[in-house]
Scaffold this active site. Structure first.
Site, PDB file in Angstrom:
ATOM      1  N   LYS A 102     -37.319 -31.376  39.120  1.00  0.00           N
ATOM      2  CA  LYS A 102     -37.787 -31.550  40.515  1.00  0.00           C
ATOM      3  C   LYS A 102     -38.486 -30.273  40.974  1.00  0.00           C
ATOM      4  O   LYS A 102     -37.974 -29.500  41.793  1.00  0.00           O
ATOM      5  CB  LYS A 102     -36.634 -31.946  41.446  1.00  0.00           C
ATOM      6  CG  LYS A 102     -37.123 -32.608  42.744  1.00  0.00           C
ATOM      7  CD  LYS A 102     -36.000 -33.317  43.450  1.00  0.00           C
ATOM      8  CE  LYS A 102     -36.340 -33.737  44.868  1.00  0.00           C
ATOM      9  NZ  LYS A 102     -37.369 -34.754  44.991  1.00  0.00           N
ATOM     10  N   ARG A 162     -28.380 -32.571  40.309  1.00  0.00           N
ATOM     11  CA  ARG A 162     -29.768 -32.573  39.832  1.00  0.00           C
ATOM     12  C   ARG A 162     -30.409 -31.200  40.046  1.00  0.00           C
ATOM     13  O   ARG A 162     -31.194 -30.738  39.211  1.00  0.00           O
ATOM     14  CB  ARG A 162     -30.573 -33.668  40.534  1.00  0.00           C
ATOM     15  CG  ARG A 162     -31.969 -33.838  39.938  1.00  0.00           C
ATOM     16  CD  ARG A 162     -32.704 -35.024  40.516  1.00  0.00           C
ATOM     17  NE  ARG A 162     -32.921 -34.881  41.944  1.00  0.00           N
ATOM     18  CZ  ARG A 162     -33.381 -35.845  42.750  1.00  0.00           C
ATOM     19  NH1 ARG A 162     -33.672 -37.039  42.246  1.00  0.00           N
ATOM     20  NH2 ARG A 162     -33.553 -35.644  44.024  1.00  0.00           N
ATOM     21  N   ARG A 175     -48.210 -10.048  40.331  1.00  0.00           N
ATOM     22  CA  ARG A 175     -48.371 -11.440  39.936  1.00  0.00           C
ATOM     23  C   ARG A 175     -48.405 -11.588  38.416  1.00  0.00           C
ATOM     24  O   ARG A 175     -49.418 -11.941  37.837  1.00  0.00           O
ATOM     25  CB  ARG A 175     -49.644 -12.006  40.575  1.00  0.00           C
ATOM     26  CG  ARG A 175     -49.856 -13.496  40.321  1.00  0.00           C
ATOM     27  CD  ARG A 175     -51.103 -14.009  41.003  1.00  0.00           C
ATOM     28  NE  ARG A 175     -51.373 -15.379  40.588  1.00  0.00           N
ATOM     29  CZ  ARG A 175     -52.100 -15.714  39.533  1.00  0.00           C
ATOM     30  NH1 ARG A 175     -52.642 -14.788  38.765  1.00  0.00           N
ATOM     31  NH2 ARG A 175     -52.286 -16.985  39.232  1.00  0.00           N
ATOM     32  N   GLU A 185     -43.521 -44.207  38.558  1.00  0.00           N
ATOM     33  CA  GLU A 185     -42.700 -44.185  39.776  1.00  0.00           C
ATOM     34  C   GLU A 185     -43.625 -43.998  40.969  1.00  0.00           C
ATOM     35  O   GLU A 185     -44.847 -43.923  40.818  1.00  0.00           O
ATOM     36  CB  GLU A 185     -41.664 -43.061  39.699  1.00  0.00           C
ATOM     37  CG  GLU A 185     -42.278 -41.681  39.529  1.00  0.00           C
ATOM     38  CD  GLU A 185     -41.248 -40.577  39.277  1.00  0.00           C
ATOM     39  OE1 GLU A 185     -40.123 -40.659  39.776  1.00  0.00           O
ATOM     40  OE2 GLU A 185     -41.623 -39.613  38.569  1.00  0.00           O
ATOM     41  N   LEU A 213     -38.788 -38.623  37.559  1.00  0.00           N
ATOM     42  CA  LEU A 213     -37.662 -37.902  38.134  1.00  0.00           C
ATOM     43  C   LEU A 213     -36.456 -38.841  38.134  1.00  0.00           C
ATOM     44  O   LEU A 213     -36.587 -39.998  38.544  1.00  0.00           O
ATOM     45  CB  LEU A 213     -37.993 -37.501  39.581  1.00  0.00           C
ATOM     46  CG  LEU A 213     -36.899 -36.654  40.235  1.00  0.00           C
ATOM     47  CD1 LEU A 213     -36.986 -35.213  39.742  1.00  0.00           C
ATOM     48  CD2 LEU A 213     -37.016 -36.696  41.746  1.00  0.00           C
ATOM     49  N   TYR A 269     -36.853 -27.986  44.203  1.00  0.00           N
ATOM     50  CA  TYR A 269     -36.412 -28.382  45.542  1.00  0.00           C
ATOM     51  C   TYR A 269     -35.482 -29.577  45.461  1.00  0.00           C
ATOM     52  O   TYR A 269     -35.372 -30.232  44.418  1.00  0.00           O
ATOM     53  CB  TYR A 269     -37.604 -28.666  46.452  1.00  0.00           C
ATOM     54  CG  TYR A 269     -38.313 -29.987  46.203  1.00  0.00           C
ATOM     55  CD1 TYR A 269     -39.080 -30.173  45.057  1.00  0.00           C
ATOM     56  CD2 TYR A 269     -38.202 -31.044  47.114  1.00  0.00           C
ATOM     57  CE1 TYR A 269     -39.729 -31.380  44.840  1.00  0.00           C
ATOM     58  CE2 TYR A 269     -38.855 -32.242  46.896  1.00  0.00           C
ATOM     59  CZ  TYR A 269     -39.605 -32.408  45.760  1.00  0.00           C
ATOM     60  OH  TYR A 269     -40.240 -33.606  45.539  1.00  0.00           O
TER      61      TYR A 269
HETATM   62  N1  PLP Z   1     -39.467 -39.849  42.168  1.00  0.00           N
HETATM   63  C1  PLP Z   1     -40.138 -38.820  42.699  1.00  0.00           C
HETATM   64  C2  PLP Z   1     -41.377 -38.332  42.040  1.00  0.00           C
HETATM   65  C3  PLP Z   1     -39.658 -38.195  43.866  1.00  0.00           C
HETATM   66  O1  PLP Z   1     -40.323 -37.150  44.398  1.00  0.00           O
HETATM   67  C4  PLP Z   1     -38.485 -38.693  44.482  1.00  0.00           C
HETATM   68  C5  PLP Z   1     -37.964 -38.079  45.710  1.00  0.00           C
HETATM   69  O2  PLP Z   1     -38.557 -37.217  46.282  1.00  0.00           O
HETATM   70  C6  PLP Z   1     -37.833 -39.780  43.894  1.00  0.00           C
HETATM   71  C7  PLP Z   1     -38.352 -40.332  42.729  1.00  0.00           C
HETATM   72  C8  PLP Z   1     -36.592 -40.346  44.496  1.00  0.00           C
HETATM   73  O3  PLP Z   1     -35.504 -39.498  44.242  1.00  0.00           O
HETATM   74  P1  PLP Z   1     -34.243 -39.491  45.205  1.00  0.00           P
HETATM   75  O4  PLP Z   1     -33.720 -40.889  45.234  1.00  0.00           O
HETATM   76  O5  PLP Z   1     -33.296 -38.559  44.528  1.00  0.00           O
HETATM   77  O6  PLP Z   1     -34.702 -39.020  46.533  1.00  0.00           O
END
Ligand code: PLP
Length: 285
Positions: free
Chosen positions: A148, A52, A101, A180, A205, A33
């Site tokens: 993501k 990304r 499945r 994070e 991420l 996503y």
């Molecule tokens: N880290 C995680 C785990 C996230 O889910 C997100 C955004 O959803 C971010 C960091 C921040 O990413 P972005 O600045 O691209 O929204």
């Protein structure tokens, strides 16, 4: 006015937007996503989000059903159809619905692409003035957090724990260091004015907002160190904040109930937020 969503080539009322129960996004979280902010009806830093997206789908060998140029057109059309001024566009691509499945990739199945929008006054959000508290939780996610993926159960549990504690975000901890936030990147400003945020790698991420903020800070001769930091270091810092597409730059004023510095949003966080908002307005498409 009922909102409009996009499902596999069609714009449909949100209530009628449906995918199969055999969709692999639903059965296996086999999907990717992206979330891009919308400011004054335009998409913020969308090229970074689409880059990304391409990387994430590539890492799981999932072909995009549309080009990124077409995806941006669809995002824009959805913004227009929903008369969206401020908020976000969510998009998800999954490996589609097979006849059953089976775990292995199905053959000849078209990926699913869906999008919807939601409203949010990101610039005027009250939390930007007050700051938020965060709680810490163990980081129990899988080993490829750079992708993501829609497999977000660890973040659902982390953010639920934060909500129950009256906090705005959960910082996830691994080997004594902050990885994070549940849906955001984590930053601190040390006592000697160095911005610290964890280096990219499979543990986090690669945040699009993080990337833009690091660049904007460096362009203004701020010192940035990309390395892991501990909660103790964050509690001894001058300031702490998070970044994401849906909060931009957001002050963190307490961690597990303990104040960061004065317990109020700091001047550097406020300044970086202004700088980011200017960048977002100037470059939105
Ligand atoms: N880290 C995680 C785990 C996230 O889910 C997100 C955004 O959803 C971010 C960091 C921040 O990413 P972005 O600045 O691209 O929204």
């Amino acid at each position: 006015m009922e909102k409009i969503a996009y499902v596999n080539g069609s714009f449909v009322p949100l209530g009628e937007a449906k995918v199969s129960i055999l969709d692999r996004g639903f059965l296996f979280a086999d999907g990717i996503y992206e979330v891009a902010a919308v400011l004054d009806g335009r998409l913020v830093d969308n090229a970074s989000h689409l880059a990304r997206l391409e990387r994430s789908v590539g890492e799981i060998s999932l072909p995009l059903p549309e080009t990124t140029e077409r995806i941006q057109e669809i995002q824009k059309e959805l913004v227009t159809r929903n008369q969206l001024a401020n908020g976000m566009v969510y998009l998800e691509v999954t490996r589609g619905a097979d006849a059953g499945r089976d775990f292995a990739f199905p053959k000849g199945v078209k990926p699913t692409l869906i999008m919807f929008t939601s409203e949010k006054d990101i610039v005027g959000a009250a939390s930007a003035r007050t700051g938020i508290g965060v709680i810490t939780v163990p980081d129990i996610r899988w080993a490829r957090r750079d992708i993501k993926s829609v497999a977000l159960l660890a973040q659902v549990l982390a953010k639920q724990a934060a909500a129950e504690a009256g906090a705005g975000e959960a910082w996830m901890i691994e080997d004594g260091k902050v990885t994070e936030g549940g849906s955001s990147s984590a930053f601190i400003l040390t006592q000697d004015d160095v911005l610290v945020t964890r280096q990219n790698g499979s543990e986090i991420l690669p945040g699009c907002t993080r990337k833009a903020v690091v660049k904007l800070a460096e362009e203004r001769q701020l010192r940035v160190e990309e390395r892991a930091f501990s909660v103790e270091e964050a509690l001894a810092a001058k300031e702490a904040f998070i970044t994401s597409a849906t909060v931009f730059v957001q002050a963190v004023v307490s961690i597990d109930g303990k104040p960061v510095a004065s317990g109020k949003p700091g001047p550097m966080t406020r300044r970086l937020r202004e700088i980011y908002v200017d960048f977002a307005r100037a470059t939105a498409v």
